[in-house]
Design an enzyme around this catalytic site. Structure first.
Site, short mmCIF file in Angstrom:
data_model
loop_
_atom_site.label_atom_id
_atom_site.label_comp_id
_atom_site.label_asym_id
_atom_site.label_seq_id
_atom_site.Cartn_x
_atom_site.Cartn_y
_atom_site.Cartn_z
N TYR A 157 2.50 10.07 0.16
CA TYR A 157 3.47 9.45 1.08
C TYR A 157 4.91 9.66 0.61
O TYR A 157 5.84 9.59 1.40
CB TYR A 157 3.25 7.93 1.19
CG TYR A 157 1.95 7.46 1.75
CD1 TYR A 157 1.04 8.34 2.35
CD2 TYR A 157 1.60 6.11 1.68
CE1 TYR A 157 -0.17 7.88 2.85
CE2 TYR A 157 0.39 5.65 2.18
CZ TYR A 157 -0.49 6.53 2.75
OH TYR A 157 -1.68 6.07 3.23
N ASP A 174 0.84 -1.20 0.00
CA ASP A 174 0.00 0.00 0.00
C ASP A 174 0.88 1.25 0.00
O ASP A 174 1.78 1.38 0.82
CB ASP A 174 -0.89 -0.01 1.24
CG ASP A 174 -1.79 1.21 1.31
OD1 ASP A 174 -2.79 1.23 0.58
OD2 ASP A 174 -1.48 2.15 2.06
N HIS A 221 -8.17 9.17 -2.01
CA HIS A 221 -7.55 9.18 -0.68
C HIS A 221 -8.48 9.77 0.40
O HIS A 221 -8.57 9.23 1.50
CB HIS A 221 -6.24 9.96 -0.74
CG HIS A 221 -5.25 9.55 0.30
ND1 HIS A 221 -3.90 9.64 0.11
CD2 HIS A 221 -5.40 9.06 1.54
CE1 HIS A 221 -3.26 9.21 1.20
NE2 HIS A 221 -4.16 8.86 2.08
N LYS A 234 -3.08 5.85 -4.19
CA LYS A 234 -4.24 6.71 -3.93
C LYS A 234 -4.13 8.06 -4.65
O LYS A 234 -3.03 8.62 -4.78
CB LYS A 234 -4.37 6.96 -2.42
CG LYS A 234 -4.41 5.66 -1.61
CD LYS A 234 -4.45 5.90 -0.11
CE LYS A 234 -4.17 4.62 0.64
NZ LYS A 234 -2.75 4.29 0.74
#
Length: 315
Positions: A52, A47, A112, A81
């Site tokens: 990120y 994931d 997201h 996402k």
């Protein structure tokens, strides 16, 4: 890893334990090394998200394993996402994600948050002037276009309440396959799980241990006396008990660790069997939502004026 997968409403299967790659430090080498360790232990579900910053490191590690013949692309499940600043163009955002990963397609692409930010906002904690009006119908049409173009095999959502899911289903041609939400023994999501089950939307649990180590996380799950007592009884660890609880509810669990022993410990949850009485004990635990999303709420520019409005009183 043992053959532990669940079938989604689009016919795909998702491995029930996933490795999260969010890291506050965003250390590329540490991420790559952790993914390589995870692959050797049998993890196949990974994931990430554009915000990120871990997509390139994850892609490097996976592509190296693929080119070395350790795994095949088809045997891994990669999830990323759509960040809030890319709602205006999900296709371009996904193309950038694929470029970051060095891959031709994603297995699952999630919205997201039900939040729209201005196109240049690339950080997770927006300022008041960063918000735009959300038009989920247009966003979802873009997500469906990603699917149509073969850029991903499935589309879904993250951080959506029951009300927001039902609103989406009013206009979606393709229903979401997954809703990734905070879920653990002290935030059990009973109402949301029931609604998702009714619509055959798979619940994937992020922060399945409460997010310890994250800037917003808490150790309240693994340190809870009930969790510790159940762990002692089964000669397991508190983390394994918490993860097994999530699995017992039909969810997949996403857990982030870059530590070799913790990675082994987390995957060991697959071997644990909880008794009915253990589940009943967990149901007694006081509930608290840890990831509240306060930074997506304000009185002037956000579509959500209060925390209750963001989560539609599911808090």
């Amino acid at each position: 890893m043992r053959n532990n997968q669940v079938r989604l409403n689009n016919g795909m299967t998702i491995p029930i334990i996933g490795m999260g790659t969010y890291s506050f430090e965003n250390d590329k080498k540490a991420t790559e090394h952790a993914v390589q360790m995870a692959l050797k232990m049998g993890y196949t579900h990974f994931d990430t998200a554009q915000v990120y910053g871990s997509e390139p490191a994850l892609g490097n590690a996976l592509n190296e394993a693929i080119s070395n013949g350790l795994i095949e692309r088809e045997s891994i499940f990669v999830n990323s996402k759509l960040w809030c600043s890319h709602h205006h163009d999900p296709v371009s955002a996904l193309k950038q994600t694929l470029k970051n990963l060095g891959m031709e397609y994603l297995d699952m692409y999630l919205v997201h948050w039900p939040i729209k930010l201005k196109p240049w906002v690339c950080h997770p904690l927006p300022k008041e002037e960063d918000f735009e009006q959300l038009d989920m119908e247009t966003t979802w049409a873009g997500m469906e276009k990603c699917l149509e173009m073969g850029l991903c095999k499935g589309i879904g959502i993250s951080n959506f309440s029951c009300k927001k899911i039902e609103s989406l289903l009013d206009f979606a041609s393709v229903p979401p396959a997954v809703n990734q939400v905070e879920m653990h023994p002290i935030w059990r999501q009973k109402k949301l799980r029931k609604l998702c089950s009714d619509y055959k939307i798979h619940v994937s649990a992020y922060s399945a241990l409460g997010g310890p180590g994250n800037f917003w996380g808490s150790t309240a799950v693994v340190e809870h006396p009930i969790i510790q007592s159940i762990a002692l009884k089964h000669e397991a660890t508190p983390a394994q008990v918490a993860l097994r609880w999530g699995l017992s509810k039909g969810a997949s669990v996403i857990v982030k660790s870059f530590n070799e022993d913790r990675l082994k410990e987390n995957i060991g949850a697959l071997d644990l069997k909880l008794e009915d009485n253990d589940i009943l004990e967990i149901e007694k635990m006081e509930q608290i939502k840890i990831m509240r999303g306060e930074y997506y709420v304000n009185q002037t520019t956000s579509p959500y004026k209060t925390i209750q409005h963001l989560w539609d009183d599911e808090i």
